[in-house]
Design an enzyme around this catalytic site. Structure first.
Site, short mmCIF file in Angstrom:
data_model
loop_
_atom_site.label_atom_id
_atom_site.label_comp_id
_atom_site.label_asym_id
_atom_site.label_seq_id
_atom_site.Cartn_x
_atom_site.Cartn_y
_atom_site.Cartn_z
N ILE A 112 0.84 -1.20 0.00
CA ILE A 112 0.00 0.00 0.00
C ILE A 112 0.87 1.25 0.00
O ILE A 112 0.57 2.23 -0.69
CB ILE A 112 -0.96 -0.01 1.20
CG1 ILE A 112 -1.92 -1.21 1.08
CG2 ILE A 112 -1.76 1.29 1.28
CD1 ILE A 112 -2.75 -1.46 2.32
N THR A 159 -4.26 5.35 7.81
CA THR A 159 -5.20 4.36 7.27
C THR A 159 -4.70 2.94 7.55
O THR A 159 -5.11 2.00 6.89
CB THR A 159 -5.40 4.55 5.75
OG1 THR A 159 -4.12 4.51 5.10
CG2 THR A 159 -6.08 5.87 5.44
N ARG A 198 -3.66 1.16 11.21
CA ARG A 198 -4.37 0.65 12.37
C ARG A 198 -4.36 1.71 13.47
O ARG A 198 -3.37 2.44 13.64
CB ARG A 198 -3.71 -0.62 12.92
CG ARG A 198 -3.97 -1.88 12.11
CD ARG A 198 -5.44 -2.32 12.20
NE ARG A 198 -5.66 -3.56 11.47
CZ ARG A 198 -6.01 -3.62 10.19
NH1 ARG A 198 -6.16 -2.50 9.51
NH2 ARG A 198 -6.23 -4.79 9.61
N GLU A 225 -12.67 0.71 18.09
CA GLU A 225 -13.61 0.86 16.98
C GLU A 225 -14.90 0.10 17.25
O GLU A 225 -14.85 -1.06 17.66
CB GLU A 225 -12.96 0.37 15.68
CG GLU A 225 -11.75 1.20 15.27
CD GLU A 225 -11.15 0.78 13.94
OE1 GLU A 225 -11.61 -0.23 13.36
OE2 GLU A 225 -10.21 1.46 13.47
N HIS A 245 -13.26 3.40 9.14
CA HIS A 245 -12.45 2.26 8.71
C HIS A 245 -12.94 1.70 7.38
O HIS A 245 -13.35 0.54 7.27
CB HIS A 245 -12.45 1.17 9.78
CG HIS A 245 -11.26 0.26 9.69
ND1 HIS A 245 -10.69 -0.34 10.78
CD2 HIS A 245 -10.53 -0.17 8.62
CE1 HIS A 245 -9.66 -1.09 10.41
NE2 HIS A 245 -9.54 -1.00 9.08
#
Length: 320
Positions: free
Chosen positions: A158, A236, A238, A267, A286
């Protein structure tokens, strides 16, 4: 007799049909809330496979009550919700779903960077609230993205995909990683640097490293104090990599300009969390991988991992 599996969240019909061809499937039918712990504790006792999400904490005590369990298929890249050491000790295979969500998560990361830099959610709310009465020279001004310096913390798949997008904005790109990637440096014109140097020099910082004991609270007050007052930090990866108390202080005191978060320590984040009172924070629930196509690919890959183990094949994405 077909192997039994338990699915912890309602899946698309075509995925359930695929699993049902080879397995006896039981599934938590709620789409908007996770399976209760007591239900999971009972279900896992009788199954050969578990298909789960990040919302389920698969700890040692849960696994020790699962005498028949052979495989856990996590529908995510990360697997910090699973006690990997316990699974390994008990001979339970754990799999994840990397690769298929790389580009989609990179899209979201750069979208969040842009939305935060240019105050897009704030501007939309400003209009909808009826506050737009006229145009003025410095009204809702943000930070330029083109030509700025981007720091990437964690140069995995990523991270590299975000770097490709940044090149289109003529950004200078620094990165920090556990190990240096000279091939990516040459291919993407990246510059390796120590973390503190990256934080001091960058206009934008994207946190994309996995969550581990080493990265827990990796970005705290000391690190945030190194950043420019005009800097923007994006997470983006954790929640927990950035210390939320320290981030709140930095944003409140405006020692950094803004932050964009798709992930949080807890969360869903509580609506009375102090971070949600700040105008210079853009928040998302998320949704890094939340495109229709990508979520279907993730669901299908998790099914492949689970079925391969139960049918005696090597899964494509074994963690342990």
């Amino acid at each position: 007799m077909k192997p039994r599996i338990y699915v912890t969240r309602k899946l698309p019909n075509q995925i359930v049909e695929r699993l049902s061809e080879s397995c006896e499937v039981r599934m938590w039918e709620e789409d908007d809330k996770p399976v209760p712990r007591e239900v999971l504790e009972e279900e896992i006792k009788e199954v050969d496979g578990l298909y789960c999400l990040l919302t389920e904490q698969i700890d040692a005590s849960l696994l020790e009550g699962a005498d028949k369990l052979k495989v856990i298929a996590n529908m995510a890249v990360g697997y910090n919700n699973i006690d990997i050491d316990a699974a390994k000790r008990l001979g339970i295979t754990v799999t994840n779903t990397p690769g298929v969500l790389t580009e989609t998560t990179a899209d979201l990361t750069f979208s969040l960077l842009m939305a935060t830099a240019r105050r897009i959610p704030e501007a939309s709310e400003y209009l909808r609230d009826g506050d737009w009465k006229t145009w003025s020279p410095m009204q809702l001004t943000g930070q330029d993205i083109h030509g700025a310096t981007l720091g990437i913390i964690g140069l995995g798949r990523i991270g590299e995909a975000v770097a490709k997008r940044a090149k289109g904005f003529d950004m200078k790109i620094l990165y920090h990683n556990r190990s240096r990637n000279r091939e990516a440096e040459e291919r993407l014109e990246l510059h390796y640097t120590e973390l503190n140097t990256l934080l001091r020099e960058c206009d934008f910082v994207c946190v994309l490293t996995p969550f581990t004991s080493e990265t827990n609270n990796m970005i705290g007050k000391e690190q945030l104090d190194l950043m420019k007052e005009s800097a923007v930090i994006i997470n983006t990866a954790r929640g927990g990599i950035i210390n939320e108390k320290a981030l709140y202080g930095a944003l409140k005191e405006k020692s950094i300009w803004a932050a964009g978060l798709d992930v949080f320590e807890e969360e869903p984040i509580s609506l009375d969390h102090p971070l949600l009172t700040l105008p210079n924070l853009v928040t998302l629930p998320h949704i890094g991988s939340a495109s229709i196509a990508t979520r279907m690919k993730m669901a299908d890959l998790a099914a492949t991992n689970l079925l391969d183990v139960l049918l005696g094949e090597e899964p494509p994405n074994r963690v342990v």
